[in-house]
Design a protein around this motif. Structure first.
Motif, PDB file in Angstrom:
ATOM      1  N   LYS A 164       0.830  -1.210   0.000  1.00  0.00           N
ATOM      2  CA  LYS A 164       0.000   0.000   0.000  1.00  0.00           C
ATOM      3  C   LYS A 164       0.861   1.254   0.000  1.00  0.00           C
ATOM      4  O   LYS A 164       0.573   2.218  -0.699  1.00  0.00           O
ATOM      5  N   SER A 208       3.913   1.503  -1.112  1.00  0.00           N
ATOM      6  CA  SER A 208       4.560   1.589  -2.421  1.00  0.00           C
ATOM      7  C   SER A 208       3.596   2.161  -3.466  1.00  0.00           C
ATOM      8  O   SER A 208       3.990   2.992  -4.295  1.00  0.00           O
ATOM      9  N   LYS A 209       2.346   1.729  -3.383  1.00  0.00           N
ATOM     10  CA  LYS A 209       1.346   2.218  -4.335  1.00  0.00           C
ATOM     11  C   LYS A 209       1.121   3.716  -4.175  1.00  0.00           C
ATOM     12  O   LYS A 209       1.023   4.447  -5.163  1.00  0.00           O
ATOM     13  N   GLN A 210       1.061   4.184  -2.935  1.00  0.00           N
ATOM     14  CA  GLN A 210       0.850   5.610  -2.697  1.00  0.00           C
ATOM     15  C   GLN A 210       2.040   6.439  -3.163  1.00  0.00           C
ATOM     16  O   GLN A 210       1.881   7.542  -3.694  1.00  0.00           O
ATOM     17  N   GLU A 218       3.953   5.659  -5.660  1.00  0.00           N
ATOM     18  CA  GLU A 218       3.849   5.691  -7.120  1.00  0.00           C
ATOM     19  C   GLU A 218       2.822   6.720  -7.572  1.00  0.00           C
ATOM     20  O   GLU A 218       3.022   7.431  -8.555  1.00  0.00           O
ATOM     21  N   ARG A 219       1.705   6.793  -6.826  1.00  0.00           N
ATOM     22  CA  ARG A 219       0.663   7.758  -7.182  1.00  0.00           C
ATOM     23  C   ARG A 219       1.177   9.183  -7.007  1.00  0.00           C
ATOM     24  O   ARG A 219       0.891  10.064  -7.808  1.00  0.00           O
ATOM     25  N   ASP A 278      -8.923   5.087  -2.992  1.00  0.00           N
ATOM     26  CA  ASP A 278      -7.671   4.517  -2.480  1.00  0.00           C
ATOM     27  C   ASP A 278      -6.561   5.553  -2.351  1.00  0.00           C
ATOM     28  O   ASP A 278      -5.399   5.218  -2.177  1.00  0.00           O
TER      29      ASP A 278
END
Length: 318
Positions: A4, A6-8, A10-11, A257
């Motif tokens: 999670k 890592s995803k944030q 990237e965003r 998200d």
């Protein structure tokens, strides 16, 4: 948990890159287009000032608001920031120059945005009638739809006709080629989009869903929305050949998200690029396809940009 985070990250990286793309495009290309230096002397009466006898319906670049009646939605400082897309009343939006309203209703005739609700739609109608009573030549497009997940208000079509009948411009494909003066004293194009109830009939006082179209791009990334808007617009016919209204929305949408889920800070990512969008339409040869241009938290400069391009069309400068 690590995935999670890592995803944030990237965003955030994607958002930073997209902001730089739009900023760079604005710096290199500028915001100028035919009519960009025009400022309406009175935004409350800008159609009147452009000469209703010369102003054809298919020449107008209509400044609109997205989720128009959300100025008092939800609970202040608690739920309101998640659903509020406009901070001023319908009447004040119209005075500021807005000419397209996007109203969502639920089964009890209260305005809503998703699961949050606000005042009765009577408030909207009364604000519209107040504005119409103070002006003479301003045409309004009123889009009312049943919000997703809700039921149609009973007999809502009859309600709209009872409330606005004297102002309603009847459904007619020939309207698009007419001037504002040709339509007066009728001044409201009301598009009613029920979920299950029968749609408005051809030739009647209300317009059906097919007369107001768009390509909604659900993203919180500004360059993605900007470029998608431009792409979909290029796929449309020129307004002079079109027999429906096509809308482009200068907005981005909070995503569930993403840690930033309040409307205002998210939509600000694209808000200041409205003039750049019109300039890019001009440089890409599709400015003749721009018709309804809507935004969150509408301001004077947004209105001026739409009216400026309208002025250029009337004067034969584009």
């Amino acid at each position: 948990m690590g995935a999670k985070v890592s995803k944030q990250l990237e965003r955030r990286k994607a958002l930073s890159i997209q902001r730089k793309l739009l900023t760079g495009l604005q710096k290199n290309s500028g915001n100028e287009f035919p009519g960009s230096d025009y400022r309406p002397p009175n935004r409350k009466n800008w159609m009147q000032d452009l000469n209703p006898q010369k102003l054809h319906i298919n020449q107008i670049v209509w400044p609109g608001t997205h989720d128009s009646a959300t100025n008092k939605i939800g609970i202040p400082c608690i739920t309101r920031p998640f659903a509020q897309c406009q901070s001023i009343s319908i009447y004040n939006q119209l005075v500021k120059g807005t000419r397209v309203l996007d109203i969502r209703v639920q089964e009890d005739r209260r305005v809503c945005h998703g699961i949050l609700k606000t005042y009765n739609v009577d408030v909207v109608i009364n604000d519209i009638k107040k504005f119409l009573g103070e002006t003479q030549s301003e045409i309004i497009i009123l889009e009312i739809r049943t919000e997703f997940g809700h039921q149609d208000p009973p007999d809502f079509d009859k309600y709209l006709v009872d409330q606005l009948g004297e102002f309603l411009i009847h459904q007619d494909d020939r309207m698009f080629e007419k001037t504002v003066t040709d339509l007066l004293p009728k001044r409201v194009i009301c598009v009613w989009k029920p979920r299950k109830s029968p749609p408005p009939k051809p030739g009647g006082p209300l317009w059906s869903a097919g007369y107001l179209k768009d390509n909604w791009i659900d993203t919180d990334l500004p360059s993605t929305k900007f470029n998608s808007n431009l792409k979909h617009l290029t796929e449309q016919q020129a307004v002079s050949k079109r027999r429906f209204f096509y809308r482009v929305e200068n907005t981005v949408t909070p995503q569930a998200d993403n840690p930033v889920v309040c409307v205002k800070p998210v939509t600000k990512r694209i808000h200041n690029y409205a003039r750049l969008f019109i300039a890019q339409c001009h440089s890409n040869g599709c400015a003749d396809r721009l018709q309804i241009f809507s935004t969150d938290f509408i301001d004077e400069d947004f209105v001026d940009s739409c009216v400026g391009l309208t002025y250029a069309r009337v004067e034969g400068k584009t």
